[in-house]
Design an enzyme around this catalytic site. Structure first.
Site, short mmCIF file in Angstrom:
data_model
loop_
_atom_site.label_atom_id
_atom_site.label_comp_id
_atom_site.label_asym_id
_atom_site.label_seq_id
_atom_site.Cartn_x
_atom_site.Cartn_y
_atom_site.Cartn_z
N LYS A 1 9.72 -15.91 -0.47
CA LYS A 1 8.49 -16.08 -0.41
C LYS A 1 8.13 -16.87 1.23
O LYS A 1 8.81 -17.61 1.45
CB LYS A 1 7.46 -16.56 -1.30
N TYR B 1 9.29 1.84 -2.00
CA TYR B 1 10.64 0.63 -2.04
C TYR B 1 11.40 1.04 -3.61
O TYR B 1 12.42 0.18 -3.41
CB TYR B 1 10.12 -0.62 -1.83
N LYS C 1 8.27 -7.84 1.93
CA LYS C 1 7.13 -7.53 0.77
C LYS C 1 5.80 -8.02 0.93
O LYS C 1 5.62 -8.78 1.46
CB LYS C 1 7.42 -8.87 0.04
N GLU D 1 -6.06 21.49 16.59
CA GLU D 1 -4.98 22.77 16.11
C GLU D 1 -4.81 22.31 14.41
O GLU D 1 -5.43 23.52 13.67
CB GLU D 1 -3.72 22.78 17.01
N TYR D 2 -4.78 21.24 14.50
CA TYR D 2 -4.77 20.14 13.19
C TYR D 2 -6.51 21.15 12.92
O TYR D 2 -6.12 21.73 11.02
CB TYR D 2 -5.12 19.61 13.02
N ASP D 3 -7.12 21.24 12.96
CA ASP D 3 -8.76 20.95 12.57
C ASP D 3 -8.35 22.86 11.89
O ASP D 3 -9.21 23.42 11.30
CB ASP D 3 -9.21 20.57 13.28
N CYS E 1 -18.30 -32.93 -18.19
CA CYS E 1 -19.51 -32.81 -18.52
C CYS E 1 -19.28 -32.61 -19.86
O CYS E 1 -18.68 -31.53 -21.14
CB CYS E 1 -20.26 -31.94 -18.37
N ASP F 1 2.29 -7.37 1.01
CA ASP F 1 1.48 -7.73 0.18
C ASP F 1 -0.20 -7.23 -0.71
O ASP F 1 -1.13 -7.14 0.25
CB ASP F 1 0.56 -9.31 1.05
N ASP G 1 -5.02 17.67 17.79
CA ASP G 1 -6.52 17.64 16.35
C ASP G 1 -7.05 18.83 16.70
O ASP G 1 -6.97 19.18 15.33
CB ASP G 1 -7.66 16.45 16.96
N GLU H 1 3.63 0.09 -2.77
CA GLU H 1 2.16 -0.55 -2.66
C GLU H 1 1.43 0.20 -2.10
O GLU H 1 1.59 0.85 -0.85
CB GLU H 1 2.90 -2.05 -1.85
N CYS I 1 -24.59 -27.47 -21.96
CA CYS I 1 -24.56 -27.44 -20.80
C CYS I 1 -24.65 -25.72 -20.09
O CYS I 1 -23.94 -25.29 -20.76
CB CYS I 1 -23.61 -28.48 -19.72
N ARG J 1 0.01 -1.28 -11.64
CA ARG J 1 0.84 -1.82 -12.71
C ARG J 1 0.10 -2.49 -14.07
O ARG J 1 0.99 -2.60 -15.32
CB ARG J 1 1.10 -3.08 -11.54
N CYS K 1 -23.92 -35.04 -14.77
CA CYS K 1 -23.58 -33.17 -14.48
C CYS K 1 -24.84 -32.76 -13.76
O CYS K 1 -25.62 -32.72 -13.97
CB CYS K 1 -23.56 -32.73 -15.70
N GLU L 1 13.72 -5.79 2.70
CA GLU L 1 12.23 -5.56 3.01
C GLU L 1 11.64 -6.85 2.75
O GLU L 1 11.72 -7.24 2.26
CB GLU L 1 12.58 -5.01 1.99
N CYS M 1 -26.99 -30.26 -16.01
CA CYS M 1 -27.86 -30.84 -17.20
C CYS M 1 -27.93 -31.93 -16.73
O CYS M 1 -28.56 -32.30 -18.02
CB CYS M 1 -27.14 -30.26 -18.07
S1 IVH Z 1 11.12 -4.32 -5.87
C1 IVH Z 1 11.72 -4.37 -10.50
N1 IVH Z 1 10.42 -4.75 -2.91
O1 IVH Z 1 5.80 -7.62 -5.13
C2 IVH Z 1 10.69 -4.60 -9.63
N2 IVH Z 1 8.44 -5.21 -4.91
O2 IVH Z 1 6.38 -9.93 -7.74
C3 IVH Z 1 11.17 -4.08 -8.62
N3 IVH Z 1 6.05 -5.51 -3.66
O3 IVH Z 1 6.06 -5.82 -8.13
C4 IVH Z 1 10.19 -4.39 -7.53
N4 IVH Z 1 6.88 -5.77 -1.49
O4 IVH Z 1 4.79 -4.84 -6.27
C5 IVH Z 1 10.01 -4.56 -4.13
N5 IVH Z 1 9.93 -4.48 -0.75
C6 IVH Z 1 9.66 -4.90 -2.12
C7 IVH Z 1 8.19 -5.47 -2.74
C8 IVH Z 1 7.74 -5.21 -3.63
C9 IVH Z 1 6.50 -5.78 -2.62
C10 IVH Z 1 5.53 -6.40 -4.99
C11 IVH Z 1 5.62 -5.18 -6.11
C12 IVH Z 1 6.28 -5.77 -7.45
C13 IVH Z 1 6.24 -8.03 -6.85
C14 IVH Z 1 7.16 -8.60 -7.24
#
Ligand code: IVH
Length: 687
Positions: free
Chosen positions: A330, A242, A132, A52-54, A442, A134, A50, A190, A447, A153, A424, A130, A427
């Site tokens: 999912k 991705y 997904k 050296e980086y600083d 209601c 969130d 850290d 993401e 209301c 988006r 209600c 991969e 009201c």
């Molecule tokens: S590929 C053409 N890969 O999930 C769309 N999406 O419901 C290609 N997301 O809008 C998306 N992880 O924001 C892709 N490994 C992943 C993802 C991913 C999360 C999100 C992304 C997308 C939404 C789809």
């Protein structure tokens, strides 16, 4: 930079270095720091201490301080932010940001595989799996390797320009790594917060007496939309990538190739990746991912299965909203057990009473949950849910948590039944079941809660989009009897305006801004107004459909039920509701007052000229010099064109600016007429 210049300028005199030499030094320092940022934030494998980086960072800071005119936006020192915006500008995506179809079990996934096999002319398919993530979707555009624009988006077609905020994210390079980056490289992925960073942030906030964020996703989304980038820089945002949007000057052959290339450029790919030769291997990879879900550094809501080979992806193409070459799997939503402490009742804009369980706070999918919906009183009775019950709750995706069932064995007899109220709670007017719906409503149109909810909807982003007129302000205005109906928003008295300025957080400036936003909303396209009126069953999409058909609200108001059901996508229930709405005197009176206030009721006002663009389908690509893309889009629409986002056989003209990429190639292949910006300017001038 002037190469070969021998005399020294003012700054040069102070250091004895030529501008060229300073720039070389700055560039070298920046590159070294960028490399160490990459090792630390992307690869999690730092190679220097850290300290050296600083020292390197300080050296750069010092040199930039001495030569402020040589500071560039992509310098590592600029990651602390500082720019304050009043709002985010909107820009269209070069390629739409689509979503993914969802599957929830093995059968649905197998059905996806069967569809793919059927559509492809062979069955040698390699899949990738991969996580997904969130988080919040983002598209980041690099031009000549420099980060130029980051868009959220948004609605998939148009996003908010959050570039200044994205520049503060440590794991996102402001400059791509190689010496010869592609001219255009749009990385999509993401933005998120790791579970650890999120927990720490909440702890710190609590210690500072600030409110805790509900979950990492909301916190990331909120952080990305802060108007002060210095504040964003303090939030521990991270990002993975991705997929790609527009790219030029390079070819990507597969998902594997893409992830490797992202890494090579210094962008972080997801932390899990498997290549699978069969659908059984895909399932095994999904199970493996689900089994490590809890240990994962960030929140996942499933797996994404993609076809590896990009030529196969192209063969499969897209539906209107999602690719045929990818699907989300999912994971089962997480469940938790807690106690109902009380039940409150929410009143919607149509008067619907929704019972809400106030819970003993419990952790669920990484967030603390203290409220859950009980949907309606019929369901409460059917499931026999009582106050004091131990209950199982579930959170599924975007949806607010719901109470699934009560655990009857845990009862001790002190639990109280939840009764449907006869009046209600706001009201006190009687409630009633309407038609054969399970919901009770209601019955009092006036209301105060219904009034508030209707106005909140009217001003909301999806409807009239009157920024600043949010929930809290509507509440205040209704409680003061300043507004009751939408037309009141356009008719504040001077006294009311002066009165508002006395409220905390509502100084001269914010009241001015509010009035400006209200004024601006008058010229919204009429579908926004129609949607904002809150006619039952009339959503944003049907509002657009209706106005495309009738062109203005007065003609729509005269339509018979028969006229209405003839329109595609308008069913009898919607038709009835519209018909009834425009037969109600009170509604007509409100509409008349809105008209008097100058709101736009008609699409006809945009007189469509007969032009070289009338009925032509146009696509715009590349960087334009004469026009802002949105302005050109509107201009072309005004001239009768239909402007779309992607090139197809239906495209008449492709309008190209600088650095046009794949769209240009596709248009050439399809023999679409190409119009360069200089020609366009002439064509627009043509009567
Ligand atoms: S590929 C053409 N890969 O999930 C769309 N999406 O419901 C290609 N997301 O809008 C998306 N992880 O924001 C892709 N490994 C992943 C993802 C991913 C999360 C999100 C992304 C997308 C939404 C789809």
């Amino acid at each position: 930079m002037v190469i070969g210049c021998t005399h020294l300028d003012q700054n040069e005199k102070s250091t004895g270095m030529t501008t060229e030499a300073i720039n070389i030094k700055l560039d070298s320092l920046r590159k070294t720091i960028e490399h160490h940022n990459y090792l630390y934030y992307v690869k999690s494998k730092p190679e220097i201490s850290d300290f050296e980086y600083d020292s390197l960072y300080k050296e750069l800071e010092e040199l930039e301080h001495q030569h402020p005119h040589l500071i560039v936006p992509h310098s590592p020192t600029q990651k602390v932010g500082g720019q304050v915006l009043s709002e985010f500008e909107n820009f269209p995506h070069s390629v739409p940001m689509l979503s993914l179809d969802n599957t929830y079990n093995e059968q649905e996934l197998t059905a996806f595989h069967n569809r793919v096999v059927k559509l492809l002319s062979h069955n040698e398919i390699t899949y990738t799996v991969e996580p997904k993530i969130d988080g919040v979707g983002i598209s980041i555009r690099y031009e000549e390797g420099i980060l130029r624009r980051a868009l959220t988006r948004g609605n998939g077609e148009v996003g908010d320009d959050v570039t200044v905020n994205v520049r503060t994210i440590k794991s996102i390079p402001s400059r791509l790594h190689p010496e010869n980056p592609p001219p255009i490289w749009e990385a999509r992925g993401e933005i998120f917060m790791s579970k650890k960073d999120f927990a720490k942030l909440n702890e710190d906030r609590e210690a500072n007496g600030e409110h805790r964020f509900a979950n990492p996703r909301n916190c990331s989304a909120g952080s990305l939309k802060l108007l002060n980038s210095a504040e964003v820089a303090k939030r521990p945002l991270d990002a993975v990538f991705y997929t790609i949007g527009e790219i030029s000057g390079t070819k990507i052959l597969s998902q594997k190739h893409l992830l490797d290339r992202l890494k090579q450029y210094g962008l972080k790919p997801p932390a899990f990746y498997r290549e699978c030769q069969s659908i059984d291997e895909v399932l095994a990879a999904i199970n493996e991912l689900e089994s490590i879900r809890d240990q994962f550094p960030y929140e996942l809501d499933g797996a994404v299965v993609k076809i590896n080979d990009f030529s196969h992806q192209r063969e499969l193409g897209f539906t209107a909203k999602s690719p045929r070459w990818a699907i989300a799997y999912k994971f089962e939503p997480e469940k938790a057990i807690t106690t109902i402490n009380a039940v409150t009742i929410q009143i919607g804009r149509t008067g619907t009473l929704t019972p809400v369980a106030e819970l003993e706070p419990v952790s669920l999918s990484g967030s603390t949950v203290s409220r859950a919906t009980l949907h309606n009183f019929e369901e409460v009775a059917r499931k026999d849910i009582r106050i004091g019950d131990r209950v199982e709750i579930e959170k599924a995706g975007e949806i607010i948590p719901a109470v699934l069932r009560s655990i009857k064995d845990s009862r001790d007899g002190s639990e109280e039944t939840i009764n449907q109220p006869l009046n209600c709670p706001v009201c006190q007017e009687p409630v009633a079941a309407i038609d054969d719906e399970v919901a009770v409503r209601c019955t009092n149109f006036n209301c105060s809660q219904q009034v508030k909810e209707r106005l909140i909807h009217f001003a909301s982003r999806g409807a009239m989009d009157i920024e600043t007129l949010g929930e809290a302000l509507v509440e205040l205005l209704v409680d003061h009897n300043f507004i009751n109906n939408p037309d009141d928003i356009y008719n504040f008295s001077i006294e009311q305006i002066e009165h508002l300025k006395n409220y905390e957080g509502l100084g001269d400036k914010s009241v001015e801004k509010l009035l400006l936003k209200i004024e601006e909303s008058k010229s919204n396209p009429p579908w926004r107004l129609l949607f904002g009126l809150g006619i039952r069953h009339v959503g944003a999409k049907s509002s657009k459909t209706l106005l495309k058909h009738f062109h203005n609200i007065p003609t729509l108001a005269l339509a018979s039920k028969e006229d209405l059901v003839e329109i595609r996508d308008i069913g009898p229930v919607v038709a009835d509701s519209i018909y009834e709405y425009f037969r109600n005197e009170k509604n007509i009176a409100i509409l008349e007052r809105l008209k008097k206030s100058g709101l736009n009721f008609s699409d006809d006002t945009k007189k469509i000229q007969n032009s070289l663009f009338t009925n032509k389908t146009c696509v715009i690509t590349g960087t334009l010099e004469t026009y802002k893309r949105d302005d050109l889009k509107n201009k072309l629409s005004d001239m009768g064109a239909n402007v779309t986002g992607s090139v197809s056989v239906k495209t008449d003209y492709l309008i190209v600016g600088k650095n046009a990429g794949s769209k240009l190639q596709k248009a050439e292949k399809l023999r679409v007429k190409i119009i360069h910006e200089s020609e366009l300017v002439e064509m627009i001038k043509c009567p």
